[in-house]
Design a protein around this motif. Structure first.
Motif, PDB file in Angstrom:
ATOM      1  N   ALA A 135     130.555  82.148  31.343  1.00 26.89           N
ATOM      2  CA  ALA A 135     131.305  83.042  32.236  1.00 26.89           C
ATOM      3  C   ALA A 135     132.619  83.527  31.621  1.00 26.89           C
ATOM      4  O   ALA A 135     133.555  83.880  32.344  1.00 26.89           O
ATOM      5  N   TYR A 136     132.704  83.528  30.279  1.00 27.95           N
ATOM      6  CA  TYR A 136     133.866  84.028  29.527  1.00 27.95           C
ATOM      7  C   TYR A 136     135.115  83.163  29.705  1.00 27.95           C
ATOM      8  O   TYR A 136     135.737  82.776  28.731  1.00 27.95           O
ATOM      9  N   ALA A 137     135.500  82.870  30.972  1.00 27.61           N
ATOM     10  CA  ALA A 137     136.662  82.020  31.273  1.00 27.61           C
ATOM     11  C   ALA A 137     137.949  82.543  30.647  1.00 27.61           C
ATOM     12  O   ALA A 137     138.791  81.773  30.198  1.00 27.61           O
ATOM     13  N   LEU A 138     138.105  83.861  30.612  1.00 27.97           N
ATOM     14  CA  LEU A 138     139.352  84.448  30.123  1.00 27.97           C
ATOM     15  C   LEU A 138     140.415  84.408  31.229  1.00 27.97           C
ATOM     16  O   LEU A 138     140.093  84.457  32.414  1.00 27.97           O
ATOM     17  N   PHE A 139     141.657  84.335  30.817  1.00 30.89           N
ATOM     18  CA  PHE A 139     142.755  84.338  31.786  1.00 30.89           C
ATOM     19  C   PHE A 139     143.018  85.779  32.220  1.00 30.89           C
ATOM     20  O   PHE A 139     143.420  86.615  31.395  1.00 30.89           O
ATOM     21  N   PRO A 140     142.809  86.105  33.502  1.00 28.44           N
ATOM     22  CA  PRO A 140     142.919  87.507  33.928  1.00 28.44           C
ATOM     23  C   PRO A 140     144.330  88.067  33.855  1.00 28.44           C
ATOM     24  O   PRO A 140     144.515  89.282  33.753  1.00 28.44           O
ATOM     25  N   ASN A 141     145.348  87.183  33.901  1.00 32.99           N
ATOM     26  CA  ASN A 141     146.745  87.633  33.879  1.00 32.99           C
ATOM     27  C   ASN A 141     147.317  87.753  32.471  1.00 32.99           C
ATOM     28  O   ASN A 141     148.484  88.097  32.295  1.00 32.99           O
ATOM     29  N   LEU A 142     146.492  87.447  31.457  1.00 30.95           N
ATOM     30  CA  LEU A 142     146.932  87.553  30.067  1.00 30.95           C
ATOM     31  C   LEU A 142     146.210  88.701  29.381  1.00 30.95           C
ATOM     32  O   LEU A 142     145.050  88.997  29.684  1.00 30.95           O
ATOM     33  N   THR A 143     146.895  89.341  28.438  1.00 28.33           N
ATOM     34  CA  THR A 143     146.257  90.397  27.659  1.00 28.33           C
ATOM     35  C   THR A 143     145.226  89.781  26.713  1.00 28.33           C
ATOM     36  O   THR A 143     145.140  88.555  26.543  1.00 28.33           O
ATOM     37  N   VAL A 144     144.444  90.658  26.082  1.00 33.01           N
ATOM     38  CA  VAL A 144     143.462  90.202  25.098  1.00 33.01           C
ATOM     39  C   VAL A 144     144.151  89.394  23.998  1.00 33.01           C
ATOM     40  O   VAL A 144     143.704  88.300  23.634  1.00 33.01           O
ATOM     41  N   ALA A 145     145.232  89.901  23.463  1.00 39.32           N
ATOM     42  CA  ALA A 145     145.957  89.207  22.397  1.00 39.32           C
ATOM     43  C   ALA A 145     146.477  87.860  22.875  1.00 39.32           C
ATOM     44  O   ALA A 145     146.405  86.854  22.144  1.00 39.32           O
ATOM     45  N   GLN A 146     146.997  87.800  24.100  1.00 39.43           N
ATOM     46  CA  GLN A 146     147.509  86.535  24.633  1.00 39.43           C
ATOM     47  C   GLN A 146     146.384  85.540  24.866  1.00 39.43           C
ATOM     48  O   GLN A 146     146.559  84.339  24.655  1.00 39.43           O
ATOM     49  N   ASN A 147     145.219  86.032  25.305  1.00 37.05           N
ATOM     50  CA  ASN A 147     144.063  85.148  25.464  1.00 37.05           C
ATOM     51  C   ASN A 147     143.635  84.562  24.127  1.00 37.05           C
ATOM     52  O   ASN A 147     143.400  83.356  24.008  1.00 37.05           O
ATOM     53  N   VAL A 148     143.541  85.402  23.118  1.00 39.07           N
ATOM     54  CA  VAL A 148     143.105  84.944  21.796  1.00 39.07           C
ATOM     55  C   VAL A 148     144.097  83.925  21.225  1.00 39.07           C
ATOM     56  O   VAL A 148     143.710  82.931  20.607  1.00 39.07           O
ATOM     57  N   GLY A 149     145.385  84.147  21.445  1.00 40.04           N
ATOM     58  CA  GLY A 149     146.396  83.250  20.879  1.00 40.04           C
ATOM     59  C   GLY A 149     146.740  82.062  21.740  1.00 40.04           C
ATOM     60  O   GLY A 149     147.593  81.246  21.348  1.00 40.04           O
ATOM     61  N   PHE A 150     146.072  81.918  22.891  1.00 36.61           N
ATOM     62  CA  PHE A 150     146.455  80.881  23.850  1.00 36.61           C
ATOM     63  C   PHE A 150     146.381  79.475  23.252  1.00 36.61           C
ATOM     64  O   PHE A 150     147.319  78.673  23.386  1.00 36.61           O
ATOM     65  N   GLY A 151     145.287  79.160  22.591  1.00 32.36           N
ATOM     66  CA  GLY A 151     145.129  77.823  22.014  1.00 32.36           C
ATOM     67  C   GLY A 151     146.178  77.511  20.971  1.00 32.36           C
ATOM     68  O   GLY A 151     146.670  76.378  20.877  1.00 32.36           O
ATOM     69  N   LEU A 152     146.527  78.500  20.192  1.00 30.42           N
ATOM     70  CA  LEU A 152     147.558  78.315  19.170  1.00 30.42           C
ATOM     71  C   LEU A 152     148.930  78.094  19.816  1.00 30.42           C
ATOM     72  O   LEU A 152     149.727  77.280  19.337  1.00 30.42           O
ATOM     73  N   LYS A 153     149.193  78.810  20.899  1.00 26.50           N
ATOM     74  CA  LYS A 153     150.470  78.644  21.602  1.00 26.50           C
ATOM     75  C   LYS A 153     150.596  77.241  22.180  1.00 26.50           C
ATOM     76  O   LYS A 153     151.655  76.607  22.086  1.00 26.50           O
ATOM     77  N   VAL A 154     149.499  76.739  22.752  1.00 26.72           N
ATOM     78  CA  VAL A 154     149.494  75.376  23.309  1.00 26.72           C
ATOM     79  C   VAL A 154     149.782  74.347  22.213  1.00 26.72           C
ATOM     80  O   VAL A 154     150.447  73.330  22.453  1.00 26.72           O
ATOM     81  N   LYS A 155     149.300  74.614  21.003  1.00 28.27           N
ATOM     82  CA  LYS A 155     149.525  73.701  19.881  1.00 28.27           C
ATOM     83  C   LYS A 155     150.946  73.782  19.329  1.00 28.27           C
ATOM     84  O   LYS A 155     151.324  72.986  18.470  1.00 28.27           O
ATOM     85  N   GLY A 156     151.721  74.759  19.791  1.00 27.98           N
ATOM     86  CA  GLY A 156     153.086  74.912  19.300  1.00 27.98           C
ATOM     87  C   GLY A 156     153.190  75.680  18.009  1.00 27.98           C
ATOM     88  O   GLY A 156     154.183  75.556  17.269  1.00 27.98           O
ATOM     89  N   THR A 157     152.197  76.497  17.707  1.00 27.83           N
ATOM     90  CA  THR A 157     152.210  77.307  16.486  1.00 27.83           C
ATOM     91  C   THR A 157     153.304  78.372  16.582  1.00 27.83           C
ATOM     92  O   THR A 157     153.495  78.988  17.637  1.00 27.83           O
ATOM     93  N   PRO A 158     154.044  78.598  15.513  1.00 26.52           N
ATOM     94  CA  PRO A 158     155.097  79.631  15.526  1.00 26.52           C
ATOM     95  C   PRO A 158     154.553  81.003  15.904  1.00 26.52           C
ATOM     96  O   PRO A 158     153.421  81.358  15.549  1.00 26.52           O
ATOM     97  N   ALA A 159     155.362  81.782  16.631  1.00 24.81           N
ATOM     98  CA  ALA A 159     154.943  83.076  17.153  1.00 24.81           C
ATOM     99  C   ALA A 159     154.455  84.027  16.062  1.00 24.81           C
ATOM    100  O   ALA A 159     153.471  84.754  16.245  1.00 24.81           O
ATOM    101  N   LYS A 160     155.115  84.025  14.913  1.00 23.13           N
ATOM    102  CA  LYS A 160     154.722  84.924  13.824  1.00 23.13           C
ATOM    103  C   LYS A 160     153.329  84.569  13.302  1.00 23.13           C
ATOM    104  O   LYS A 160     152.517  85.456  13.029  1.00 23.13           O
ATOM    105  N   GLU A 161     153.065  83.264  13.202  1.00 22.29           N
ATOM    106  CA  GLU A 161     151.751  82.823  12.738  1.00 22.29           C
ATOM    107  C   GLU A 161     150.674  83.161  13.764  1.00 22.29           C
ATOM    108  O   GLU A 161     149.553  83.550  13.413  1.00 22.29           O
ATOM    109  N   ILE A 162     151.011  83.026  15.053  1.00 21.23           N
ATOM    110  CA  ILE A 162     150.064  83.374  16.114  1.00 21.23           C
ATOM    111  C   ILE A 162     149.709  84.854  16.028  1.00 21.23           C
ATOM    112  O   ILE A 162     148.538  85.233  16.092  1.00 21.23           O
ATOM    113  N   ALA A 163     150.721  85.700  15.872  1.00 16.25           N
ATOM    114  CA  ALA A 163     150.489  87.139  15.809  1.00 16.25           C
ATOM    115  C   ALA A 163     149.562  87.506  14.657  1.00 16.25           C
ATOM    116  O   ALA A 163     148.647  88.333  14.807  1.00 16.25           O
TER     117      ALA A 163
END
Length: 348
Positions: free
Chosen positions: A83-111
């Motif tokens: 069922a995809y399980a995408l976050f409806p309130n996040l953009t495509v880019a924010q969805n793709v980078g979500f796991g990296l953000k949770v891990k504390g990856t620097p913003a530049k590396e996430i981008a």
């Protein structure tokens, strides 16, 4: 060398054993499909690997390290849901980078990683959109990118194509396989669709009532089924009862015609399996010619599926559609050609 090992896995919910003594060794970079009907235990196996279910008994190891006691977020496993399980309130880019953000990856590396993933799935310009602005196929690509972004060691796919229409499903399964090969990531794919499993997999595990009935390549699963269930579940199969004339040599009588199968057998009767594509209209160069009366003609586009009655037994067979050739009609008597080597003795 084994990279992912599942050893004697069992899972019970109360008194019900859902998975029974499940064993599987997966090499690094392999694409494995768990194939079976609803309720056979395939998704439960996947959820145990992901950490969403705890095995009643048995072991799960990745690269030699025990996984059973680790939480899901500590296993470094990516998962794509039906069922995809995408976050409806996040953009495509924010969805793709979500796991990296949770891990504390620097913003530049996430981008940078998000840009790389969007290029990989063929949606480089859609990072600013929201899930509701995407088609079903695009949403599933984003879910795949999100699972791959943190560089997981294993990718799990839980019937990710079942909600899509037929043409998109075929296109996306080819894309998933191409991406998997490009990345070389070890993948387990759950499906009830035999065509998906046969076309995508290095190996297939056919599951039935919590048990792995057979593990093999698509060629092995289709052409040499190990059990009656596998033979009937994978592909279309004719089953024909034959009288055993000589069990030592495997001589049987099939629709009044004797044939030697060169396989010993016991009992007075045996069940034989025959794929529709192994039957020819007209004997031609085939060893056997059986007379039958056409009972059904189904036009399927490039293929015409016919069914004939052989003295009380029904036999389906295929012939290619040719624009200037008229197929037999219902009620017409025809000769069907087949070879002894194509007849399977169906076991338990």
């Amino acid at each position: 060398m084994t990279f992912l090992s599942l050893s004697h896995l069992e899972k019970s919910f109360g008194p019900t054993r859902v998975v029974k003594d499940f064993n599987l060794s997966v090499e690094q970079g392999e694409f494995i499909s768990l194939l079976g009907p609803s309720g056979c235990g395939k998704t439960t196996v996947l959820r145990m690997v992901a950490g969403f279910e705890t095995p009643t008994s048995g072991a799960i190891a990745i690269d030699g390290a025990d996984m059973v006691r680790l939480r899901p977020n500590a296993r470094n496993i990516g998962m794509v849901f039906q069922a995809y399980a995408l976050f409806p309130n996040l953009t495509v880019a924010q969805n793709v980078g979500f796991g990296l953000k949770v891990k504390g990856t620097p913003a530049k590396e996430i981008a940078g990683r998000v840009e790389e993933m969007l290029d990989l799935i063929g949606l480089p310009d859609l990072g600013g959109r929201y899930p509701f602005q995407l088609s079903g196929g695009q949403q599933q690509r984003v879910a795949l990118a999100r699972a791959l972004a943190p560089r997981p060691r294993v990718l799990l796919l839980d019937e990710p194509l079942s909600a899509l229409d037929a043409k998109i499903r075929v296109s996306l399964r080819n894309e998933i396989r191409a991406i998997q090969r490009r990345l070389g990531i070890t993948t387990i794919f759950v499906t009830h669709d035999q065509e998906e499993a046969l076309s995508m997999s290095d190996r297939i595990v056919v599951m039935h009532q919590g048990v792995a009935d057979q593990v093999g390549t698509p060629f092995e699963i289709y052409n040499t089924p190990a059990t009656r269930f596998v033979a009937g579940f994978v592909g279309t199969l004719n089953t024909i009862e034959a009288e055993v004339k000589d069990g030592a040599t495997g001589r049987v009588a099939l629709a009044g015609t004797e044939v030697v199968l060169h396989r010993p057998m016991t009992g007075d009767r045996v069940t034989l399996g025959l794929r529709p594509e192994a039957v020819r209209l007209g004997q031609g160069s085939c060893e056997l010619g059986l007379s039958g009366k056409i009972t059904e003609v189904d036009f399927l586009g490039s293929v015409i599926r016919l069914r004939a009655d052989l003295g009380g037994q029904s036999l389906a067979f295929d012939t290619f559609n040719a624009a200037h050739s008229v197929p037999p009609r219902v009620g017409e008597t025809v000769v069907l050609g087949l070879n002894a080597a194509d007849l399977m003795v169906i076991g338990a």
